[in-house]
Design an enzyme around this catalytic site. Structure first.
Site, PDB file in Angstrom:
ATOM      1  CE  LYS A 196      13.292  -4.197   9.491  1.00 27.30           C
ATOM      2  NZ  LYS A 196      13.191  -2.748   9.314  1.00 27.30           N
ATOM      3  CD  GLU A 198      13.553   0.603   6.529  1.00 28.93           C
ATOM      4  OE1 GLU A 198      12.954  -0.242   7.203  1.00 28.93           O
ATOM      5  OE2 GLU A 198      13.874   0.432   5.337  1.00 28.93           O
ATOM      6  N   GLY A 220       5.579  -6.113   1.729  1.00 28.82           N
ATOM      7  CA  GLY A 220       5.308  -6.266   0.296  1.00 28.82           C
ATOM      8  C   GLY A 220       5.659  -7.648  -0.237  1.00 28.82           C
ATOM      9  CD  GLU A 234       8.440  -8.981  -6.364  1.00 27.41           C
ATOM     10  OE1 GLU A 234       9.385  -9.783  -6.313  1.00 27.41           O
ATOM     11  OE2 GLU A 234       7.387  -9.227  -6.989  1.00 27.41           O
ATOM     12  CB  THR A 235       9.997  -7.518   1.160  1.00 22.16           C
ATOM     13  OG1 THR A 235       9.936  -6.256   0.525  1.00 22.16           O
ATOM     14  CG2 THR A 235      11.056  -7.511   2.227  1.00 22.16           C
ATOM     15  CD  GLU A 270      -0.867 -12.217   7.566  1.00 20.36           C
ATOM     16  OE1 GLU A 270      -1.617 -11.729   6.695  1.00 20.36           O
ATOM     17  OE2 GLU A 270      -1.138 -13.231   8.210  1.00 20.36           O
ATOM     18  CB  CYS A 312      -2.577  -5.202   3.372  1.00 21.42           C
ATOM     19  SG  CYS A 312      -3.523  -5.522   4.877  1.00 21.42           S
ATOM     20  CD  GLU A 325      -0.131  -3.914  -1.999  1.00 19.53           C
ATOM     21  OE1 GLU A 325       1.100  -4.098  -1.969  1.00 19.53           O
ATOM     22  OE2 GLU A 325      -0.876  -4.195  -1.042  1.00 19.53           O
TER      23      GLU A 325
HETATM   24  N1  LIG Z   1      -1.310  -8.762   4.718  1.00 21.24           N
HETATM   25  C1  LIG Z   1      -1.277  -7.869   5.685  1.00 21.24           C
HETATM   26  O1  LIG Z   1      -1.866  -8.048   6.744  1.00 21.24           O
HETATM   27  C2  LIG Z   1      -0.503  -6.583   5.503  1.00 21.24           C
HETATM   28  C3  LIG Z   1      -0.612  -5.585   6.468  1.00 21.24           C
HETATM   29  C4  LIG Z   1       0.078  -4.401   6.299  1.00 21.24           C
HETATM   30  C5  LIG Z   1       0.860  -4.196   5.170  1.00 21.24           C
HETATM   31  N2  LIG Z   1       0.948  -5.181   4.251  1.00 21.24           N
HETATM   32  C6  LIG Z   1       1.736  -4.951   3.024  1.00 21.24           C
HETATM   33  O2  LIG Z   1       2.923  -4.235   3.324  1.00 21.24           O
HETATM   34  C7  LIG Z   1       3.349  -3.496   2.189  1.00 21.24           C
HETATM   35  C8  LIG Z   1       3.715  -2.088   2.577  1.00 21.24           C
HETATM   36  O3  LIG Z   1       4.695  -2.104   3.556  1.00 21.24           O
HETATM   37  P1  LIG Z   1       6.239  -1.768   3.279  1.00 21.24           P
HETATM   38  O4  LIG Z   1       6.364  -0.849   2.122  1.00 21.24           O
HETATM   39  O5  LIG Z   1       6.835  -1.383   4.583  1.00 21.24           O
HETATM   40  O6  LIG Z   1       6.772  -3.203   2.848  1.00 21.24           O
HETATM   41  P2  LIG Z   1       8.269  -3.665   2.640  1.00 21.24           P
HETATM   42  O7  LIG Z   1       8.208  -5.061   2.163  1.00 21.24           O
HETATM   43  O8  LIG Z   1       9.051  -2.684   1.857  1.00 21.24           O
HETATM   44  O9  LIG Z   1       8.885  -3.594   4.121  1.00 21.24           O
HETATM   45  C9  LIG Z   1       8.312  -4.280   5.197  1.00 21.24           C
HETATM   46  C10 LIG Z   1       9.382  -4.545   6.233  1.00 21.24           C
HETATM   47  O10 LIG Z   1      10.340  -5.426   5.667  1.00 21.24           O
HETATM   48  C11 LIG Z   1      11.643  -4.900   5.841  1.00 21.24           C
HETATM   49  N3  LIG Z   1      12.481  -5.377   4.732  1.00 21.24           N
HETATM   50  C12 LIG Z   1      12.696  -4.794   3.531  1.00 21.24           C
HETATM   51  N4  LIG Z   1      13.551  -5.534   2.789  1.00 21.24           N
HETATM   52  C13 LIG Z   1      13.860  -6.623   3.533  1.00 21.24           C
HETATM   53  C14 LIG Z   1      14.703  -7.764   3.309  1.00 21.24           C
HETATM   54  N5  LIG Z   1      15.360  -7.937   2.174  1.00 21.24           N
HETATM   55  N6  LIG Z   1      14.772  -8.685   4.293  1.00 21.24           N
HETATM   56  C15 LIG Z   1      14.088  -8.550   5.436  1.00 21.24           C
HETATM   57  N7  LIG Z   1      13.296  -7.475   5.714  1.00 21.24           N
HETATM   58  C16 LIG Z   1      13.182  -6.533   4.761  1.00 21.24           C
HETATM   59  C17 LIG Z   1      11.426  -3.395   5.882  1.00 21.24           C
HETATM   60  O11 LIG Z   1      12.514  -2.757   6.488  1.00 21.24           O
HETATM   61  C18 LIG Z   1      10.142  -3.317   6.695  1.00 21.24           C
HETATM   62  O12 LIG Z   1      10.421  -3.429   8.067  1.00 21.24           O
HETATM   63  C19 LIG Z   1       2.180  -3.538   1.223  1.00 21.24           C
HETATM   64  O13 LIG Z   1       2.457  -4.443   0.189  1.00 21.24           O
HETATM   65  C20 LIG Z   1       1.022  -4.035   2.088  1.00 21.24           C
HETATM   66  O14 LIG Z   1       0.010  -4.682   1.366  1.00 21.24           O
HETATM   67  C21 LIG Z   1       0.293  -6.371   4.378  1.00 21.24           C
HETATM   68  C1  LIG Z   2      -4.312  -5.752   8.293  1.00 19.99           C
HETATM   69  N1  LIG Z   2      -4.724  -4.331   8.292  1.00 19.99           N
HETATM   70  C2  LIG Z   2      -6.003  -4.203   7.610  1.00 19.99           C
HETATM   71  C3  LIG Z   2      -4.878  -3.889   9.664  1.00 19.99           C
HETATM   72  C4  LIG Z   2      -3.696  -3.479   7.730  1.00 19.99           C
HETATM   73  C5  LIG Z   2      -3.335  -3.732   6.363  1.00 19.99           C
HETATM   74  O1  LIG Z   2      -2.581  -2.975   5.787  1.00 19.99           O
END
Ligand SMILES: NC(=O)c1ccc[n+]([C@@H]2O[C@H](COP(=O)([O-])OP(=O)(O)OC[C@H]3O[C@@H](n4cnc5c(N)ncnc54)[C@H](O)[C@@H]3O)[C@@H](O)[C@H]2O)c1
Ligand SMILES: C[N+](C)(C)CC=O
Length: 488
Positions: free
Chosen positions: A173, A176, A227, A229-230, A248, A282, A383
């Site tokens: 998934k 979106e 994120g 919270e998710t 992650e 991230c 963040e």
């Molecule tokens: N640690 C890592 O390797 C890494 C890598 C990339 C991004 N991130 C993190 O991702 C975040 C940014 O991405 P984002 O804004 O897309 O995050 P997000 O949490 O809003 O969404 C991530 C995914 O989760 C889905 N989602 C949202 N609500 C959900 C629910 N209730 N149940 C199941 N799935 C749900 C979204 O549709 C999307 O596909 C940042 O906090 C960033 O640090 C972490």
């Molecule tokens: C894990 N990385 C660094 C590729 C993407 C983070 O948002």
């Protein structure tokens, strides 16, 4: 029109709904895709369940599975330019970054293809006479894989490649708002040819499709990147059938610069650390910690170079940074800068949208540096996920370590110094999944990636990234079975 892939067929959403995908550089519609929901997720989960329980894929010899995963890498290399263009259109990131992402992604599929047949299990010493013990790793089962918008295909690849190499079935998934490269790679996986139901793709929102993946008792593992919270919600939802979880999450990553660091390198890397992909990373080095004695000179050099960062269309080779992903996300970044100012931080550069008329249709925000920051400020702790650097001062090694660790996150951090003993001492004390010495950002398939503290659970990449997708089984064999007569 792009559809979902369920049980080996490209299908429209059961509701018939669609979604327009827009280019964050100019808000033009670049594609229309099916907008799935809970019903579609259920169909995909059911297909993945049947495929796993049937066992064709999990019982395919590991060498053969590895060859198929390698074939995906080869097709990604063949279609690299098309994939890179889709990624830049969808995210706004520069085409140079997208090409580099595609190289990384192919490398990830190659790496896990190579690992597929390297673990034949392990005989262990049994303390019981006339017995034999072995430990084997088996696939977990049906894996739900939820990914974010900032590195859409790269984050998916970190999940798809180890899951398939170890014989699982998957339901992907993507975010979106950035599904295009995941759709394209699903087409490539169709070309490679997997048994029906092994690979499934459902498009749609997190609260519908994502939630169903986390909740369903037919899903054995949920791997989520996104994120915090998710991540917390998914952890709760996933508890219904105690499925395995891999999270992650975000970071607020410290970049520590000591006075004895190579000045030019540290300035250059501090800019890369925060402004790469407009800070939507991230592991972005969003918290700069600078030793008191060089603070002013260092900040001055940073500001000077930040003013010269060229924003623009990711397809223009001159562009150094693209837009933010969406209007909502830019509003969040703007809100944080306002919060920072109210808390007493000083904006030295940036702090607003660019005035360039050519950028007005995109979600641009100027690279921003804020000084006079303290560890107790929200702008330092939360963040922002945008091009906003906070700067704090420290007076000695102990204070640097204390400030660096003063966060709920623990994803990554860096230390710049020419004193290698000091670098090793500091690295050992940082509570983070990755520490870079005199560098910022490198990650590659061979090294595990993941967070301490609230940055996540589990690891992707490396051998640990493969093991996430396996269960460990101990098989004990009595070589001389005879009655025990305990209950005569
Ligand atoms: N640690 C890592 O390797 C890494 C890598 C990339 C991004 N991130 C993190 O991702 C975040 C940014 O991405 P984002 O804004 O897309 O995050 P997000 O949490 O809003 O969404 C991530 C995914 O989760 C889905 N989602 C949202 N609500 C959900 C629910 N209730 N149940 C199941 N799935 C749900 C979204 O549709 C999307 O596909 C940042 O906090 C960033 O640090 C972490
Ligand atoms: C894990 N990385 C660094 C590729 C993407 C983070 O948002």
């Amino acid at each position: 029109m792009k559809n979902m892939f369920i049980n080996g067929e490209w299908t429209e959403a059961s509701s018939g709904k669609t979604r327009n995908i827009i280019n964050p550089f100019n808000q033009e519609v670049i594609a229309t895709v099916a907008e799935g929901d809970k019903e579609d997720a259920k169909l995909a989960i059911s297909a993945a369940r049947k495929a796993f329980d049937h066992g064709e894929w999990s019982q395919t010899p590991a060498t053969e599975r590895g060859k198929k995963v390698l074939h995906i890498a080869q097709l990604i290399e063949r279609d690299k330019e098309e994939l890179a263009e889709l990624e830049s259109l969808d995210t706004g990131k520069t085409i140079t970054e997208s090409r580099a992402d595609m190289d990384d992604i192919a490398g990830v599929f190659r790496y896990f293809a190579g690992l597929a047949d390297k673990d034949g299990g392990e005989m262990i010493e049994s303390p019981i006479p006339d017995s034999q013990s072995k430990v084997v790793r088996e696939p977990v089962g049906v894996c739900g894989q939820i990914t974010p918008w900032n590195y859409p295909l790269l984050q998916a690849a970190w999940k798809i490649a180890p899951a398939l190499a170890t014989g699982n079935t998957i339901v992907m998934k993507p975010s979106e708002i950035t599904p295009l490269t995941t759709i394209k790679v699903t087409e490539l996986m169709e070309e490679v040819g997997f048994p029906k139901g092994v690979v499934n793709l459902v498009l749609g929102e997190g609260t519908t499709v994502g939630n169903e993946l986390a909740e369903s008792h037919d899903v054995d593992l949920i791997s989520f990147t996104g994120g915090i919270e998710t991540g917390k919600k998914i952890m709760q939802t996933a508890s219904g059938n105690v499925k395995k979880i891999a999270l992650e999450l975000g970071g607020k990553n410290p970049n520590i610069v000591f006075a004895d660091a190579d000045f030019e390198t540290a300035v250059d890397q501090a800019l890369n650390a925060i402004f790469f992909h407009a800070g939507q990373v991230c592991s972005a080095g969003a918290r700069l910690l600078v030793e008191d004695s060089i603070h002013d000179e260092f900040v001055e050099a940073l500001v000077e170079r930040t003013k010269r960062i060229k924003l623009g269309n990711g397809f223009d080779e001159e562009t150094q940074s693209g837009p933010l992903i969406s209007a909502e996300h830019r509003a969040k970044v703007e809100k944080y800068v306002e919060i920072g100012k109210e808390e007493g931080a000083t904006v030295l550069v940036g702090g607003s949208r660019p005035e360039d008329p050519e950028l007005q249709n995109g979600f641009f925000y100027l690279p921003t540096i804020m000084t006079d920051c303290r560890s107790d400020m929200r702008i330092v702790q939360e963040e922002v996920f945008g091009p906003v650097l906070t700067v704090e001062r420290f007076k000695d090694e102990d204070e640097a370590v204390h400030l660096a660790n003063d966060t709920i996150y623990g994803l990554a951090g860096a230390v710049f110094t020419t004193d290698i003993d000091k670098a090793e001492r500091v690295s050992a004390q940082l509570r983070m999944g990755t520490v870079w010495i005199n560098d910022f950002h490198p990650y590659f398939a061979q090294a595990p990636w993941g967070g301490y503290k609230q940055s996540g659970i589990g690891r992707e990449l490396g051998k640990a990234g493969l093991e996430e997708y396996t269960e460990t089984k101990h098989i004990y064999r009595n070589l001389k079975p005879e009655p025990l007569n305990w209950f005569k």
